[in-house]
Design an enzyme around this catalytic site. Structure first.
Site, mmCIF file in Angstrom:
data_model
loop_
_atom_site.group_PDB
_atom_site.id
_atom_site.type_symbol
_atom_site.label_atom_id
_atom_site.label_comp_id
_atom_site.label_asym_id
_atom_site.label_seq_id
_atom_site.Cartn_x
_atom_site.Cartn_y
_atom_site.Cartn_z
ATOM 1 N N HIS A 115 8.375 4.966 0.454
ATOM 2 C CA HIS A 115 9.259 5.224 1.788
ATOM 3 C C HIS A 115 10.503 4.393 1.543
ATOM 4 O O HIS A 115 10.624 3.198 1.331
ATOM 5 C CB HIS A 115 8.759 4.874 3.041
ATOM 6 C CG HIS A 115 8.069 3.645 3.494
ATOM 7 N ND1 HIS A 115 8.970 2.730 4.046
ATOM 8 C CD2 HIS A 115 7.081 2.961 3.226
ATOM 9 C CE1 HIS A 115 8.588 1.647 4.303
ATOM 10 N NE2 HIS A 115 7.318 1.444 3.833
ATOM 11 N N ASP B 7 9.191 -3.953 1.367
ATOM 12 C CA ASP B 7 8.521 -2.838 2.133
ATOM 13 C C ASP B 7 9.629 -1.801 2.701
ATOM 14 O O ASP B 7 10.281 -2.170 3.659
ATOM 15 C CB ASP B 7 7.874 -3.468 3.318
ATOM 16 C CG ASP B 7 7.406 -2.584 4.432
ATOM 17 O OD1 ASP B 7 6.944 -1.356 3.953
ATOM 18 O OD2 ASP B 7 6.895 -2.781 5.444
ATOM 19 N N GLU C 169 9.182 6.335 7.380
ATOM 20 C CA GLU C 169 7.822 5.902 7.508
ATOM 21 C C GLU C 169 7.496 4.710 8.751
ATOM 22 O O GLU C 169 6.501 4.689 9.231
ATOM 23 C CB GLU C 169 7.429 5.201 6.107
ATOM 24 C CG GLU C 169 5.981 5.035 5.916
ATOM 25 C CD GLU C 169 5.385 3.680 6.308
ATOM 26 O OE1 GLU C 169 4.200 3.241 6.352
ATOM 27 O OE2 GLU C 169 6.132 2.723 6.725
ATOM 28 N N GLU C 170 8.164 4.018 8.825
ATOM 29 C CA GLU C 170 8.186 2.800 9.700
ATOM 30 C C GLU C 170 8.086 3.236 11.197
ATOM 31 O O GLU C 170 7.784 2.589 12.087
ATOM 32 C CB GLU C 170 9.236 1.796 9.606
ATOM 33 C CG GLU C 170 9.508 1.074 8.142
ATOM 34 C CD GLU C 170 7.935 0.110 7.839
ATOM 35 O OE1 GLU C 170 7.122 0.216 8.702
ATOM 36 O OE2 GLU C 170 8.211 -0.445 6.747
ATOM 37 N N ASP D 3 3.389 1.679 -1.477
ATOM 38 C CA ASP D 3 4.088 1.022 -0.302
ATOM 39 C C ASP D 3 3.691 -0.387 -0.606
ATOM 40 O O ASP D 3 2.530 -0.879 -0.033
ATOM 41 C CB ASP D 3 3.515 1.743 0.870
ATOM 42 C CG ASP D 3 4.411 1.158 2.139
ATOM 43 O OD1 ASP D 3 5.352 0.475 1.967
ATOM 44 O OD2 ASP D 3 4.050 1.845 3.169
ATOM 45 N N HIS E 242 8.050 -7.049 7.901
ATOM 46 C CA HIS E 242 8.638 -6.515 8.777
ATOM 47 C C HIS E 242 9.861 -7.560 9.514
ATOM 48 O O HIS E 242 9.930 -7.526 10.817
ATOM 49 C CB HIS E 242 7.743 -6.067 9.810
ATOM 50 C CG HIS E 242 7.077 -4.660 9.472
ATOM 51 N ND1 HIS E 242 6.147 -3.948 10.207
ATOM 52 C CD2 HIS E 242 7.182 -4.008 8.263
ATOM 53 C CE1 HIS E 242 5.980 -2.961 9.716
ATOM 54 N NE2 HIS E 242 6.488 -2.862 8.225
HETATM 55 ZN ZN ZN Z 1 5.828 0.417 4.025
#
Ligand code: ZN
Ligand code: NAG
Ligand code: NAG
Length: 507
Positions: free
Chosen positions: A268, A280, A312-313, A341, A439
């Protein structure tokens, strides 16, 4: 766009004029046939940390176009998408496509202070922006009924306990009572984690007002002071955006190879709003981009398709959009799907999706076991220990599983903690998250383990080359119809946190 790496030059050497005539296309076809058949060792050969990092630096720069994020619909994300599409088009080895569609974006932050002293607080999904300094007025009961809101709440900050009804109802009732803002405090000592108002608006009840949550502990101090006769002033500041954004997947399919037996690899392109997403999923995206730029040195038996997924998130939105838009006969042509991922986590593990269900009892469609074994064999051949990770569908392979396509992939770990045994296998720190910047804003260039990244990129090259040569071991039978579409059934808020492994609360 500055292309500094040598292999890109090699890949570009296959491209010539801006538009190819029919005879040029034919010549290209002949040239492609003179290329060697792709092999695992061949496709692994030019994997270097320098190339991977060159792309990562670009991704970080893109995030700087939009306040340090590459969240879908941001300038940073659009730049990522354009970068990938431009590089792939330049190879002239692929048919590429931008698949553009709208999706609701919502992101924000809240701060709260009482008489100038800060109180830890959190934003609610769909909570509107605003800046309010006003008296704090406690609401009766649990604030689930219009009668719980005293007249004096008008123009003030309604102070509401969590419990019984949804957050969204409380905030709309506060709006109906003309409160200027609201605080919802937990009915437990701890903070409310990841709350949502559940719907973008509730006009039938009242307008939403700027709102934040605080812990039950913080609330107790405030309520005790008010009970003792104090008048407290709250300062609530909410920064938020909720809007429909257009965003794109990039899909690239080799012009050569059997298009009835497609080998599909994806990752992603978006990050969370909070950070640049370099591990990520910059790491997975760059892994497959790098392979896609080297593949033009070879010919393939089976067509290879790359999917660079958006959003995707926000809950596998791009991959889900792709799979559900795909006519059934096109889905049948996809032999398998490989997902990458987070493949360079700083405190990494070499995890492989447990496609055979041997470790987590969640078995993928037939063929997923073969993919897991292909990756296991790769790590064995490098004398590196690998371990299974739950095949939960919580990344872009989920929508593929839902339509019966065998899948597999790699993962180096997110918010979980490395065990002592794993630290013996792979080094790093036991008892520490695989990715401490998961994140977060700090998911930047320093959040990459390049040793793990290079090895995983080779593992990815191995799997793609293996299946681009032959699909032996992958059943090519008719797939089950979409019986249980787990991802499509998710609500917006479930989706928003689906891929993150977070639980989001709405009441
Ligand atoms: Zn991810
Ligand atoms: C990003 O791309 C989408 C889709 O092409 C476009 O609608 C949008 O305006 C772009 N956003 C920004 C911030 O450039
Ligand atoms: C594995 O899952 C199946 C189906 O959900 C269940 O019937 C079975 O009892 C599970 N086995 C174990 C060992 O948990």
């Amino acid at each position: 766009m500055k292309l500094s790496t040598s292999f890109i030059a090699v890949a570009l050497a296959f491209s010539s004029a801006a538009s190819a005539s029919a005879s040029e296309v034919q010549e290209r076809g002949i040239l492609d046939n003179l290329k060697p058949l792709v092999s695992s060792t061949g496709l692994q050969l030019l994997t270097t940390k320098l190339t991977l990092l060159a792309h990562a630096r670009q991704f970080l720069k893109f995030s700087q176009l939009s306040d340090g994020t590459r969240a879908f619909g941001s300038k940073g994300h659009n730049a990522t998408v354009n970068y990938i599409k431009t590089l792939l088009d330049a190879t002239r080895y692929y048919d590429t496509e931008l698949q553009t569609f709208p999706y609701l974006f919502s992101s924000g932050e809240a701060t709260f202070a009482v008489d100038n002293s800060a109180v830890e607080s959190q934003w609610f999904t769909y909570g509107p922006a605003g800046d309010i300094t006003a008296q704090i007025v406690p609401v009766a009961n649990l604030g689930c009924d219009a009668a719980d809101y005293p007249a004096e709440v008008e123009g003030k900050i309604a102070f509401i306990s969590r419990g019984t009804c949804e957050f969204g109802l409380k905030v709309a009732l506060a709006g109906a009572a003309k409160a200027a803002g609201a605080i919802i405090y937990n009915n437990q000592p701890a903070a409310v984690n990841g709350g949502t108002l559940g719907a973008p608006e509730r006009p039938e009840v009242g307008p939403y007002v700027p709102v934040a949550s605080i812990s039950g502990d913080s609330a107790k101090t405030i309520l005790d002071q008010i009970a003792a006769g104090a008048t407290l002033t709250g300062a609530l500041h909410v920064d938020a955006t909720t809007e429909t954004r257009y965003t794109s997947n990039v899909i690239a399919t080799t012009k050569g190879g059997d298009k009835n037996n497609i080998v599909f690899a994806g990752g992603h392109t978006d990050s969370v709003p909070a950070g640049p997403g370099i591990n990520d999923d910059g790491s997975g995206t760059i892994t497959i981009l790098d392979i896609a730029l080297r593949l033009p040195l070879f010919k393939v038996n089976n067509a290879v398709r790359f999917g660079f997924w958006t959003a995707e998130e926000f809950g596998l939105v791009g991959s889900e959009h792709y799979v559900t838009s795909l006519p059934a006969e096109e889905a049948q042509k996809i032999a398998l799907y490989l997902n990458f991922d987070m493949v360079a986590s700083p405190n990494y593990g070499y995890f492989i999706y447990d496609g055979d269900g041997s470790a987590f009892n969640l078995t993928g469609p037939a063929g997923s076991d073969h993919i897991e074994k292909t990756f296991e064999d790769f790590f064995k051949s490098k004398k590196v220990i690998s371990a299974p990770t739950e095949f939960s569908g919580r990344s872009d392979y989920g929508p593929f599983l839902d339509v019966g396509i065998p899948a597999g992939g790699l993962f180096t770990g997110a918010e979980g903690k490395k065990t002592a045994e794993e630290a013996k296998w792979w080094g790093g720190e036991a008892g520490v998250d695989y990715d401490i910047c998961y994140h977060k804003k700090c998911d930047d260039l320093s959040n990459l383990n390049t040793e793990a990244w290079v090895l995983n990129s080779k593992a990815a090259a191995h799997s793609i080359a293996t299946y681009a040569r032959s699909l032996n071991g992958i059943p090519r039978t008719k797939k089950a119809s979409v019986a249980n579409n787990r991802v499509a059934a998710l609500s917006y808020d479930d989706r928003r946190h689906y891929s993150c492994g977070h639980k989001i609360e709405s009441s």
